[in-house]
Design an enzyme around this catalytic site. Structure first.
Site, PDB file in Angstrom:
ATOM      1  N   GLU A  54      -1.070  -2.108  -5.176  1.00 55.51           N
ATOM      2  CA  GLU A  54      -2.139  -2.920  -5.767  1.00 55.51           C
ATOM      3  C   GLU A  54      -3.317  -2.051  -6.212  1.00 55.51           C
ATOM      4  OE1 GLU A  54      -3.576  -6.111  -3.232  1.00 55.51           O
ATOM      5  OE2 GLU A  54      -2.409  -7.570  -4.348  1.00 55.51           O
ATOM      6  N   HIS A  69      22.553   4.388   5.606  1.00 55.77           N
ATOM      7  CA  HIS A  69      23.903   3.871   5.402  1.00 55.77           C
ATOM      8  C   HIS A  69      23.976   2.927   4.212  1.00 55.77           C
ATOM      9  CE1 HIS A  69      25.520   5.675   9.113  1.00 55.77           C
ATOM     10  NE2 HIS A  69      24.228   5.692   9.397  1.00 55.77           N
ATOM     11  N   LYS A 129      -0.604 -15.920 -10.725  1.00 62.57           N
ATOM     12  CA  LYS A 129      -1.265 -17.091 -10.122  1.00 62.57           C
ATOM     13  C   LYS A 129      -1.554 -18.128 -11.198  1.00 62.57           C
ATOM     14  CE  LYS A 129      -3.653 -14.679  -6.369  1.00 62.57           C
ATOM     15  NZ  LYS A 129      -4.947 -14.299  -5.832  1.00 62.57           N
TER      16      LYS A 129
HETATM   17  O1  PA5 Z   1      -5.705  -6.813  -1.334  1.00 67.04           O
HETATM   18  C1  PA5 Z   1      -5.987  -7.871  -1.876  1.00 67.04           C
HETATM   19  O2  PA5 Z   1      -7.101  -8.070  -2.370  1.00 67.04           O
HETATM   20  C2  PA5 Z   1      -4.983  -9.002  -1.943  1.00 67.04           C
HETATM   21  O3  PA5 Z   1      -3.759  -8.617  -1.433  1.00 67.04           O
HETATM   22  C3  PA5 Z   1      -5.493 -10.196  -1.165  1.00 67.04           C
HETATM   23  O4  PA5 Z   1      -5.730  -9.806   0.160  1.00 67.04           O
HETATM   24  C4  PA5 Z   1      -4.500 -11.359  -1.203  1.00 67.04           C
HETATM   25  O5  PA5 Z   1      -4.208 -11.697  -2.529  1.00 67.04           O
HETATM   26  C5  PA5 Z   1      -5.052 -12.566  -0.461  1.00 67.04           C
HETATM   27  O6  PA5 Z   1      -6.284 -12.937  -1.008  1.00 67.04           O
HETATM   28  P1  PA5 Z   1      -7.280 -13.879  -0.220  1.00 67.04           P
HETATM   29  O7  PA5 Z   1      -7.743 -13.172   0.982  1.00 67.04           O
HETATM   30  O8  PA5 Z   1      -8.395 -14.125  -1.191  1.00 67.04           O
HETATM   31  O9  PA5 Z   1      -6.534 -15.138   0.117  1.00 67.04           O
END
Ligand code: PA5
Length: 420
Positions: A279, A300, A409
């Site tokens: 990310e 394996h 999303k």
């Molecule tokens: O690292 C990040 O920002 C994302 O992985 C969020 O943690 C994830 O999308 C969850 O978001 P939120 O905490 O707003 O529900």
């Protein structure tokens, strides 16, 4: 136990990485500038950098006392969250184990499977239950849906007033529906700091509350992180060296990093690593693709590819130097290895794979962890967070946003006919 091995820290070994110290030094001036930027507090979302040092002591005490309250009150504790709001806590809890005197920890909202959530409710329905919703935005569909279902379950089981006492929330300090609901219904709540993104939030209440509920020492964890934060000169900054190595390997066509471990307890830590790097770095057509394999299991299935397949990857092995427990293979079982220690056999697999992969010309980075304790978990988290920030900036991307995640999303909400 507390101070054991404290003088020994996480270390990085680049001897088999195909890189020399001169190569790493090529990146020195860029890395020094990045370090200054990270320490200056001028870049957004860098609140995690001095978190181990600056964490409000009263907040730590409140996390610990709330965790004690939860441990006394329930035998099932459900952590509801996804991505950065769940993986770090799960990584710690799976790695270090739950203390058997506290509740069993369950997870919800990390997928949208009806079967998974029905099974979870079936499993906890006769138990004393507390739940914790963790969402910085408060708008994530997966966690919102699971929270609605589990809240309804709690209200039917205990009634509104008692349900409210069994719901804990970790979210933005002002914004979002969860903050508003926490105020209205009086949930005990904690704040996800504004300047810390989900995947960098393990050492905030996001990770620390569930980890403390599991009976794990969170202060030792912060101590471990603080120890790595002391690596301030370029020469001692192993996170910077590791980031340089990743980029240099990428530049010679090694576009995939495979995180590997010989200890299944690290499965979720490797999941957290994939999220952290994926990310943070995967944007603008750039980034090392993070993958993970569990050894010897995956030797394996994927061992053949590693040895002889398309060589576009390098390996980062998380090596646990002193496993805490062992089994001796029974001598009378007719096994050639009767009487041998299982850890020694696992170690032989590690050394054998290293040698075989070295011969195949695969660059290998080893991260040595003295042992699996909360102290070293803190070191690992902070080391990789720093490395990821360095590496993202070396790629020329912002390591703290995730604009691409929004695409799925909004398409999902369109399919559902819901306004985003
Ligand atoms: O690292 C990040 O920002 C994302 O992985 C969020 O943690 C994830 O999308 C969850 O978001 P939120 O905490 O707003 O529900």
């Amino acid at each position: 136990m507390k101070d054991k091995n404290k003088s020994k820290n996480l270390r990085i070994n680049l001897a088999d990485s195909a890189l020399s110290w001169n190569n790493i030094e090529e990146k020195k001036s860029d890395l020094v500038k990045i370090k200054q930027l990270l320490l200056s507090g001028e870049a957004s979302f860098t609140g995690w950098v001095d978190l181990p040092e600056s964490f409000d002591k009263e907040e730590i005490e409140r996390i610990k006392s709330t965790a004690e309250e939860i441990r006394a009150k329930c035998d099932a504790f459900v952590v509801i969250g996804i991505g950065g709001s769940y993986l770090g806590a799960r990584a710690a809890i799976e790695m270090l184990g739950e203390n058997s005197t506290g509740p069993k920890i369950y997870y919800a909202g990390q997928n949208i499977s009806a079967a998974y959530h029905l099974e979870l409710i079936e499993e906890i329905k006769e138990k004393e239950v507390c739940i914790c919703i963790i969402s910085k935005s408060g708008t994530t569909t997966e966690s919102a849906v699971a929270f609605a279902i589990l809240k309804d379950f709690l209200i039917r089981k205990y009634g509104e007033t008692e349900a409210n006492r069994r719901i804990f929330a970790i979210t933005d300090k002002d914004k979002g529906v969860i903050r508003e609901e926490a105020r209205r219904r009086g949930y005990v709540s904690f704040v996800v700091p504004d300047d810390i993104g989900g995947r960098y939030s393990v050492l905030s209440a996001v990770g620390l509350l569930p980890i403390a509920v599991a009976g794990i020492d969170i202060e030792m964890m912060l101590d471990g992180a603080r120890e790595i934060a002391k690596n301030n000169s370029f020469e001692s900054d192993i996170a910077a060296h590791y980031a340089a190595a990743r980029i240099l390997l990428f530049d010679i066509g090694k576009h995939i990093e495979i995180f590997e471990s010989y200890e299944p307890r690290l499965f979720y830590f490797l999941e957290w690593l994939k999220q952290l790097f994926g990310e943070s770095e995967g944007k603008e057509g750039k980034g090392v693709f993070p993958a993970s394999l569990q050894f010897s299991t995956d030797l394996h299935s994927m061992g053949q590819f590693l040895q002889e397949g398309h060589q576009i990857f390098f390996e980062t092995v998380i090596n646990i130097e002193n496993p805490q427990s062992d089994i001796i293979v029974p001598r009378n079982a007719g096994q050639a290895l009767g009487g041998a220690s299982m850890n020694d056999i696992n170690r032989a697999a590690f050394l054998g794979v290293m040698e075989a992969h070295r011969k195949a010309g695969i660059p290998i980075i080893t991260i040595d962890i003295p042992e699996l304790t909360s102290y070293y978990f803190g070191q690992m988290v902070y080391f990789f967070e720093c490395a990821c920030a360095f590496s993202g900036y070396l790629f020329g991307v912002n390591p703290f946003d995730q604009p691409g995640v929004e695409a799925y999303k909004s398409e999902m909400l369109k399919v559902l006919g819901v306004k985003g």
